[in-house]
Design a protein around this motif. Sequence first.
Motif, PDB file in Angstrom:
ATOM      1  N   GLY A 157     -24.816   5.133  20.405  1.00 40.66           N
ATOM      2  CA  GLY A 157     -23.984   4.549  19.939  1.00 40.66           C
ATOM      3  C   GLY A 157     -24.984   2.801  20.458  1.00 40.66           C
ATOM      4  N   LEU A 158     -24.420   1.910  19.594  1.00 41.32           N
ATOM      5  CA  LEU A 158     -25.568   0.545  19.777  1.00 41.32           C
ATOM      6  C   LEU A 158     -24.679  -0.766  19.666  1.00 41.32           C
ATOM      7  CD1 LEU A 158     -28.884   1.718  17.705  1.00 41.32           C
ATOM      8  CD2 LEU A 158     -28.363   1.955  20.038  1.00 41.32           C
ATOM      9  N   SER A 159     -24.857  -1.028  20.763  1.00 38.20           N
ATOM     10  CA  SER A 159     -23.717  -2.889  20.779  1.00 38.20           C
ATOM     11  C   SER A 159     -23.584  -2.711  20.000  1.00 38.20           C
ATOM     12  CB  SER A 159     -24.483  -3.664  21.652  1.00 38.20           C
ATOM     13  OG  SER A 159     -24.867  -2.725  23.080  1.00 38.20           O
ATOM     14  N   SER A 160     -24.826  -2.878  18.423  1.00 37.99           N
ATOM     15  CA  SER A 160     -25.135  -3.968  17.357  1.00 37.99           C
ATOM     16  C   SER A 160     -23.868  -3.185  16.784  1.00 37.99           C
ATOM     17  CB  SER A 160     -25.999  -3.543  16.381  1.00 37.99           C
ATOM     18  OG  SER A 160     -26.752  -2.450  16.536  1.00 37.99           O
ATOM     19  N   GLU A 161     -24.036  -1.919  16.656  1.00 39.09           N
ATOM     20  CA  GLU A 161     -23.027  -1.073  16.102  1.00 39.09           C
ATOM     21  C   GLU A 161     -21.415  -1.257  15.844  1.00 39.09           C
ATOM     22  OE1 GLU A 161     -24.957   2.748  14.887  1.00 39.09           O
ATOM     23  OE2 GLU A 161     -24.622   2.637  16.682  1.00 39.09           O
ATOM     24  N   LEU A 162     -21.309  -1.751  17.548  1.00 34.22           N
ATOM     25  CA  LEU A 162     -19.977  -2.355  18.184  1.00 34.22           C
ATOM     26  C   LEU A 162     -19.221  -3.818  17.503  1.00 34.22           C
ATOM     27  CD1 LEU A 162     -17.472  -0.264  19.575  1.00 34.22           C
ATOM     28  CD2 LEU A 162     -20.503   0.529  19.219  1.00 34.22           C
ATOM     29  N   ALA A 163     -20.945  -4.015  17.308  1.00 34.89           N
ATOM     30  CA  ALA A 163     -20.415  -5.774  17.294  1.00 34.89           C
ATOM     31  C   ALA A 163     -20.101  -5.912  15.435  1.00 34.89           C
ATOM     32  CB  ALA A 163     -22.011  -6.589  17.324  1.00 34.89           C
ATOM     33  N   ALA A 164     -20.756  -4.435  14.448  1.00 41.31           N
ATOM     34  CA  ALA A 164     -19.805  -5.076  13.727  1.00 41.31           C
ATOM     35  C   ALA A 164     -19.067  -4.559  12.906  1.00 41.31           C
ATOM     36  CB  ALA A 164     -21.243  -4.032  12.358  1.00 41.31           C
ATOM     37  N   ALA A 165     -18.422  -3.375  13.989  1.00 39.91           N
ATOM     38  CA  ALA A 165     -17.153  -3.249  13.577  1.00 39.91           C
ATOM     39  C   ALA A 165     -16.035  -4.289  14.410  1.00 39.91           C
ATOM     40  CB  ALA A 165     -16.555  -1.914  14.033  1.00 39.91           C
ATOM     41  N   ALA A 166     -16.184  -4.878  14.608  1.00 36.21           N
ATOM     42  CA  ALA A 166     -16.050  -6.318  15.530  1.00 36.21           C
ATOM     43  C   ALA A 166     -15.580  -7.148  14.957  1.00 36.21           C
ATOM     44  CB  ALA A 166     -16.126  -7.165  16.775  1.00 36.21           C
ATOM     45  N   LEU A 167     -16.527  -7.555  14.030  1.00 35.23           N
ATOM     46  CA  LEU A 167     -17.129  -8.518  13.083  1.00 35.23           C
ATOM     47  C   LEU A 167     -16.000  -7.796  11.427  1.00 35.23           C
ATOM     48  CD1 LEU A 167     -18.713 -10.898  11.129  1.00 35.23           C
ATOM     49  CD2 LEU A 167     -20.198  -9.034  10.553  1.00 35.23           C
ATOM     50  N   PHE A 168     -15.718  -6.750  11.240  1.00 34.02           N
ATOM     51  CA  PHE A 168     -15.373  -6.256   9.738  1.00 34.02           C
ATOM     52  C   PHE A 168     -13.314  -6.532  10.735  1.00 34.02           C
ATOM     53  CE2 PHE A 168     -12.138  -3.414   9.161  1.00 34.02           C
ATOM     54  CZ  PHE A 168     -11.701  -3.158   7.362  1.00 34.02           C
ATOM     55  N   LEU A 169     -13.720  -6.339  11.616  1.00 33.45           N
ATOM     56  CA  LEU A 169     -11.731  -6.319  12.099  1.00 33.45           C
ATOM     57  C   LEU A 169     -11.329  -8.329  11.847  1.00 33.45           C
ATOM     58  CD1 LEU A 169     -11.218  -4.005  15.056  1.00 33.45           C
ATOM     59  CD2 LEU A 169     -10.649  -3.360  12.701  1.00 33.45           C
ATOM     60  N   ALA A 170     -12.463  -8.854  12.888  1.00 29.24           N
ATOM     61  CA  ALA A 170     -12.635 -10.561  13.130  1.00 29.24           C
ATOM     62  C   ALA A 170     -12.659 -10.825  11.319  1.00 29.24           C
ATOM     63  CB  ALA A 170     -13.435 -10.591  13.579  1.00 29.24           C
ATOM     64  N   SER A 171     -13.015 -10.496  10.110  1.00 24.84           N
ATOM     65  CA  SER A 171     -12.646 -11.182   8.943  1.00 24.84           C
ATOM     66  C   SER A 171     -11.981 -10.439   8.380  1.00 24.84           C
ATOM     67  CB  SER A 171     -14.106 -10.462   8.192  1.00 24.84           C
ATOM     68  OG  SER A 171     -14.357  -9.256   7.557  1.00 24.84           O
ATOM     69  N   ASP A 172     -11.340 -11.919   6.981  1.00 25.83           N
ATOM     70  CA  ASP A 172     -10.546 -11.320   6.146  1.00 25.83           C
ATOM     71  C   ASP A 172     -10.666  -9.721   5.777  1.00 25.83           C
ATOM     72  OD1 ASP A 172      -9.661 -13.847   6.383  1.00 25.83           O
ATOM     73  OD2 ASP A 172     -10.530 -14.845   4.770  1.00 25.83           O
ATOM     74  N   GLU A 173     -11.677  -9.332   5.267  1.00 22.08           N
ATOM     75  CA  GLU A 173     -12.148  -8.129   4.752  1.00 22.08           C
ATOM     76  C   GLU A 173     -10.845  -7.436   4.848  1.00 22.08           C
ATOM     77  OE1 GLU A 173     -16.335  -6.761   5.422  1.00 22.08           O
ATOM     78  OE2 GLU A 173     -16.628  -8.507   4.045  1.00 22.08           O
ATOM     79  N   SER A 174     -10.336  -6.973   6.467  1.00 22.79           N
ATOM     80  CA  SER A 174      -9.667  -6.537   7.259  1.00 22.79           C
ATOM     81  C   SER A 174      -8.576  -6.792   7.070  1.00 22.79           C
ATOM     82  CB  SER A 174      -9.626  -6.556   8.774  1.00 22.79           C
ATOM     83  OG  SER A 174     -10.450  -6.777   9.330  1.00 22.79           O
ATOM     84  N   SER A 175      -7.601  -7.853   6.313  1.00 23.61           N
ATOM     85  CA  SER A 175      -6.296  -8.528   6.017  1.00 23.61           C
ATOM     86  C   SER A 175      -5.185  -7.825   5.920  1.00 23.61           C
ATOM     87  CB  SER A 175      -6.731  -9.442   5.231  1.00 23.61           C
ATOM     88  OG  SER A 175      -7.037  -8.720   4.208  1.00 23.61           O
ATOM     89  N   PHE A 176      -5.388  -6.847   5.963  1.00 28.53           N
ATOM     90  CA  PHE A 176      -3.977  -5.408   5.859  1.00 28.53           C
ATOM     91  C   PHE A 176      -4.103  -4.294   7.256  1.00 28.53           C
ATOM     92  CE2 PHE A 176      -1.334  -2.925   3.294  1.00 28.53           C
ATOM     93  CZ  PHE A 176       0.094  -3.930   3.219  1.00 28.53           C
ATOM     94  N   VAL A 177      -4.759  -5.186   7.780  1.00 29.47           N
ATOM     95  CA  VAL A 177      -5.269  -4.319   8.858  1.00 29.47           C
ATOM     96  C   VAL A 177      -4.966  -4.781  10.317  1.00 29.47           C
ATOM     97  CG1 VAL A 177      -6.591  -2.407  10.849  1.00 29.47           C
ATOM     98  CG2 VAL A 177      -7.276  -3.043   8.360  1.00 29.47           C
ATOM     99  N   THR A 178      -3.690  -4.139  10.848  1.00 26.83           N
ATOM    100  CA  THR A 178      -3.164  -4.311  12.567  1.00 26.83           C
ATOM    101  C   THR A 178      -2.955  -3.433  13.080  1.00 26.83           C
ATOM    102  OG1 THR A 178      -2.241  -6.173  13.483  1.00 26.83           O
ATOM    103  CG2 THR A 178      -1.100  -4.971  11.711  1.00 26.83           C
ATOM    104  N   GLY A 179      -2.538  -2.831  14.016  1.00 22.29           N
ATOM    105  CA  GLY A 179      -1.918  -2.342  15.442  1.00 22.29           C
ATOM    106  C   GLY A 179      -3.604  -0.888  15.333  1.00 22.29           C
ATOM    107  N   VAL A 180      -4.581  -0.882  14.904  1.00 20.20           N
ATOM    108  CA  VAL A 180      -5.521  -0.337  14.548  1.00 20.20           C
ATOM    109  C   VAL A 180      -6.193   0.404  16.324  1.00 20.20           C
ATOM    110  CG1 VAL A 180      -7.466   0.608  13.564  1.00 20.20           C
ATOM    111  CG2 VAL A 180      -5.647  -0.019  12.334  1.00 20.20           C
ATOM    112  N   ALA A 181      -6.463   1.313  16.468  1.00 20.74           N
ATOM    113  CA  ALA A 181      -7.699   1.825  17.449  1.00 20.74           C
ATOM    114  C   ALA A 181      -8.469   2.213  16.800  1.00 20.74           C
ATOM    115  CB  ALA A 181      -6.720   2.195  18.651  1.00 20.74           C
ATOM    116  N   LEU A 182      -9.858   2.064  16.684  1.00 22.35           N
ATOM    117  CA  LEU A 182     -10.373   2.134  15.627  1.00 22.35           C
ATOM    118  C   LEU A 182     -11.645   2.513  16.592  1.00 22.35           C
ATOM    119  CD1 LEU A 182     -12.498   2.539  12.830  1.00 22.35           C
ATOM    120  CD2 LEU A 182     -13.081   0.279  13.580  1.00 22.35           C
ATOM    121  N   PRO A 183     -11.823   4.220  16.538  1.00 18.81           N
ATOM    122  CA  PRO A 183     -13.007   5.195  17.032  1.00 18.81           C
ATOM    123  C   PRO A 183     -14.452   4.405  16.882  1.00 18.81           C
ATOM    124  CG  PRO A 183     -11.135   6.975  16.677  1.00 18.81           C
ATOM    125  CD  PRO A 183     -10.662   4.963  15.708  1.00 18.81           C
TER     126      PRO A 183
END
Length: 249
Positions: free
Chosen positions: A215-241
Amino acid sequence: MAGRLEGKVAIVTGAGSGIGCASAELFAAEGAEVVCADISGDEEKTAAAIGAAAVALHVDVSVEAEVEGMVAMAQDRFGGLDILLNNAGIGGPKRLVTEQTEEAFDLVLGVNLKGVFFGMKHGIPVMLRTGGGSVINTASAAGLVGWRKNALYGASKGGVIQMTKAVALDYADQGVRVNAVCPGMTWTGLVPDAEQHPEPPADAVMPHQPMKRWGLSSELAAAALFLASDESSFVTGVALPVDGGYVCG
């Protein structure tokens, strides 16, 4: 789609390298102002690369007063806190549990688990004052499955996952979302060869990951961005592999 974090204030711990550096740079590129926190000194390089939208801060996340000061820095410099990426972590010695020491236990759990606790303890109240925010905790695939000679690391990351779920429930109706990302084998500073080679060798094969690659750091950063943004506004308590299929393989 650019500007997903426009007007937001973020803290990224472990921002000097790897996933933290990639995340700080991506958050800033999407419009956030970022506190780049690390203990290594390399946080200065990350902040300098970002420019005026970032500030560097030397922080030991296992020390509560330093984490409290980090949150205060975000408020004083940028006016608040909307996103907290608790990413700082260490691998610790890889040994059988019978060969581990109390000092190693305290170090690994102090950084990986207590650091996340301190971040949420001091960051969430600031988020609540402005209507909420997003907390992202870097856990690991090792918190979901066992890794040989990694009892301390696995315990710390499993603790991060369970703390994430509990805190997500505590604040679900108050506008604070709390999620975790669980990297698989990722080409970061925890890999010995990564310091000399910023990218994994083209012929590097990871037989235990279904995608057969690092895996690449950029791929993990993209996942973090999704969780930081309003695109994940109905997502909480997830452990995302984010692991190339490792935990389901």
